[in-house]
Write a protein that holds these residues in place. Structure first.
Motif, PDB file in Angstrom:
ATOM      1  N   LEU A   2       0.831  -1.196   0.000  1.00  0.00           N
ATOM      2  CA  LEU A   2       0.000   0.000   0.000  1.00  0.00           C
ATOM      3  C   LEU A   2       0.869   1.252   0.000  1.00  0.00           C
ATOM      4  N   LEU A   3       0.529   2.175  -0.867  1.00  0.00           N
ATOM      5  CA  LEU A   3       1.168   3.482  -0.912  1.00  0.00           C
ATOM      6  C   LEU A   3       0.076   4.538  -0.866  1.00  0.00           C
ATOM      7  N   GLN A   4       0.479   5.780  -0.711  1.00  0.00           N
ATOM      8  CA  GLN A   4      -0.469   6.885  -0.576  1.00  0.00           C
ATOM      9  C   GLN A   4      -0.251   7.910  -1.680  1.00  0.00           C
ATOM     10  N   LEU A   5      -1.352   8.438  -2.220  1.00  0.00           N
ATOM     11  CA  LEU A   5      -1.267   9.509  -3.206  1.00  0.00           C
ATOM     12  C   LEU A   5      -0.942  10.809  -2.481  1.00  0.00           C
ATOM     13  N   LYS A   6       0.058  11.541  -2.957  1.00  0.00           N
ATOM     14  CA  LYS A   6       0.474  12.782  -2.300  1.00  0.00           C
ATOM     15  C   LYS A   6      -0.632  13.818  -2.260  1.00  0.00           C
ATOM     16  N   ASP A   7      -1.348  14.004  -3.359  1.00  0.00           N
ATOM     17  CA  ASP A   7      -2.319  15.091  -3.436  1.00  0.00           C
ATOM     18  C   ASP A   7      -3.599  14.836  -2.651  1.00  0.00           C
ATOM     19  N   SER A   8      -4.085  13.607  -2.618  1.00  0.00           N
ATOM     20  CA  SER A   8      -5.370  13.338  -1.968  1.00  0.00           C
ATOM     21  C   SER A   8      -5.248  12.564  -0.663  1.00  0.00           C
ATOM     22  N   LEU A  49       3.554   9.373  -5.442  1.00  0.00           N
ATOM     23  CA  LEU A  49       3.296   8.394  -4.398  1.00  0.00           C
ATOM     24  C   LEU A  49       4.259   8.542  -3.231  1.00  0.00           C
ATOM     25  N   THR A  50       3.771   8.214  -2.044  1.00  0.00           N
ATOM     26  CA  THR A  50       4.602   8.164  -0.844  1.00  0.00           C
ATOM     27  C   THR A  50       4.191   6.926  -0.047  1.00  0.00           C
ATOM     28  N   PHE A  51       4.979   6.606   0.972  1.00  0.00           N
ATOM     29  CA  PHE A  51       4.558   5.582   1.915  1.00  0.00           C
ATOM     30  C   PHE A  51       3.452   6.174   2.783  1.00  0.00           C
ATOM     31  N   PRO A  52       2.577   5.344   3.359  1.00  0.00           N
ATOM     32  CA  PRO A  52       1.502   5.874   4.206  1.00  0.00           C
ATOM     33  C   PRO A  52       2.007   6.730   5.371  1.00  0.00           C
ATOM     34  N   SER A  53       3.246   6.539   5.777  1.00  0.00           N
ATOM     35  CA  SER A  53       3.830   7.332   6.862  1.00  0.00           C
ATOM     36  C   SER A  53       4.186   8.750   6.405  1.00  0.00           C
ATOM     37  N   GLY A  54       4.133   8.985   5.083  1.00  0.00           N
ATOM     38  CA  GLY A  54       4.505  10.286   4.533  1.00  0.00           C
ATOM     39  C   GLY A  54       5.923  10.314   4.000  1.00  0.00           C
ATOM     40  N   GLU A  55       6.665   9.238   4.227  1.00  0.00           N
ATOM     41  CA  GLU A  55       8.049   9.152   3.756  1.00  0.00           C
ATOM     42  C   GLU A  55       8.069   8.972   2.237  1.00  0.00           C
ATOM     43  N   SER A  56       8.989   9.640   1.573  1.00  0.00           N
ATOM     44  CA  SER A  56       9.136   9.535   0.119  1.00  0.00           C
ATOM     45  C   SER A  56       9.648   8.155  -0.283  1.00  0.00           C
TER      46      SER A  56
END
Length: 70
Positions: A2-8, A49-56
């Motif tokens: 799982l990764l996180q979208l930076k904008d949303s 994309l970033t890790f869910p922790s916010g890390e690049s």
């Protein structure tokens, strides 16, 4: 993975981890993780994309020439 979208801030599930860690690919296929039904796969640029922790994401996953850059 799982990764996180930076904008949303939405989570996406990466379908092929090899594609993610290959620095020669700048896009990965993933599915948004919203609702209870499985979503259609879509393409996402690694730079968004970033890790869910916010890390690049690691530079070696994004830049094939990371060892040569100063």
């Amino acid at each position: 993975m799982l990764l996180q979208l930076k904008d949303s801030g939405e989570l996406v599930k990466v379908l092929d981890v090899q594609e993610l860690i290959d620095p020669n690919h700048d896009v990965v296929r993933a599915q948004e993780q919203e609702g209870q039904e499985e979503q259609q796969a879509d393409s996402y640029k690694k730079e968004n994309l970033t890790f869910p922790s916010g890390e690049s994401l690691p530079r070696c996953w994004m830049d094939a020439n990371y060892r040569n850059a100063k």
